[in-house]
Design an enzyme around this catalytic site. Structure first.
Site, PDB file in Angstrom:
ATOM      1  N   ASP A   1     -21.667  58.898 110.332  1.00  0.00           N
ATOM      2  CA  ASP A   1     -21.278  60.312 110.373  1.00  0.00           C
ATOM      3  C   ASP A   1     -22.446  61.182 110.849  1.00  0.00           C
ATOM      4  OD1 ASP A   1     -18.719  59.740 109.513  1.00  0.00           O
ATOM      5  OD2 ASP A   1     -19.093  60.304 107.426  1.00  0.00           O
ATOM      6  N   GLU A   2     -23.647  60.867 110.382  1.00  0.00           N
ATOM      7  CA  GLU A   2     -24.832  61.603 110.850  1.00  0.00           C
ATOM      8  C   GLU A   2     -24.996  61.419 112.356  1.00  0.00           C
ATOM      9  OE1 GLU A   2     -27.371  61.019 106.699  1.00  0.00           O
ATOM     10  OE2 GLU A   2     -28.046  60.000 108.518  1.00  0.00           O
ATOM     11  N   LEU A   3     -24.812  60.205 112.819  1.00  0.00           N
ATOM     12  CA  LEU A   3     -24.957  59.904 114.237  1.00  0.00           C
ATOM     13  C   LEU A   3     -23.951  60.683 115.080  1.00  0.00           C
ATOM     14  CD1 LEU A   3     -26.852  58.140 115.899  1.00  0.00           C
ATOM     15  CD2 LEU A   3     -25.160  56.308 115.742  1.00  0.00           C
TER      16      LEU A   3
ATOM     17  N   TRP B   1     -22.242  57.012 106.073  1.00  0.00           N
ATOM     18  CA  TRP B   1     -23.055  58.227 106.165  1.00  0.00           C
ATOM     19  C   TRP B   1     -23.906  58.195 107.432  1.00  0.00           C
ATOM     20  CZ3 TRP B   1     -25.248  61.855 102.144  1.00  0.00           C
ATOM     21  CH2 TRP B   1     -24.275  62.198 101.210  1.00  0.00           C
TER      22      TRP B   1
ATOM     23  N   SER C   1     -32.408  60.232 110.270  1.00  0.00           N
ATOM     24  CA  SER C   1     -31.242  59.437 109.907  1.00  0.00           C
ATOM     25  C   SER C   1     -31.700  57.992 109.766  1.00  0.00           C
ATOM     26  CB  SER C   1     -30.161  59.560 110.988  1.00  0.00           C
ATOM     27  OG  SER C   1     -29.034  58.780 110.660  1.00  0.00           O
TER      28      SER C   1
END
Length: 143
Positions: free
Chosen positions: A80-82, A77, A13
């Site tokens: 959201d990935e985190l 993004w 990420s």
């Protein structure tokens, strides 16, 4: 021919404009040289909301490298990935490896006034305002 181990998958990420072309390139190359199956959002279409395919890349990974950089929290993004990485950590399905690139670890902590906290609070305020006004959240592309 690349030799990758499907059981050794790592999701990275990152905020592209901060790390692409320097630490990201080197890290990805070294991991692949060691046979690690590296997954990132770079092949995902830009300008859209994060989707299940990207979340599944995280869910299918054993490790997640999170490269915290100055502009990381500006990307929906990345955030959201985190969130998904944290969910998988809580389920004990994924181990995190944070890298602090051109930022101090203390800047990422939300204990005191810092750029990360300011950006996250501003994003939270924007989302609340959008919800009050019945607006959809802004869609953003990958880092």
């Amino acid at each position: 021919m690349e030799r990758t181990n499907p059981h050794l998958q790592v999701f990275i990420s990152f905020r592209g404009k901060d790390v692409r072309g320097n630490i990201l390139s080197s890290l990805k190359e070294k991991l692949k040289d060691e046979g690690v199956n590296v997954k990132m959002d770079e092949d995902m279409p830009r300008g859209r909301k994060i989707d299940e395919n990207l979340l599944n890349l995280i869910r299918d990974s054993k490790e997640a490298v999170v490269i915290f950089s100055e502009n990381y929290p500006e990307s929906t993004w990345c955030l959201d990935e985190l969130v998904e990485i944290k969910k998988q950590m809580e389920l004990k399905k994924l181990a995190p490896l944070p890298i602090f690139f051109d930022v101090k670890a203390s800047h990422v902590a939300l204990k005191e006034h810092n750029p990360f906290k300011d950006i996250l609070l501003r994003l939270e305020d924007d989302e609340r305002e959008n919800a009050r006004n019945g607006k959809k959240a802004l869609e953003a592309g990958p880092a």
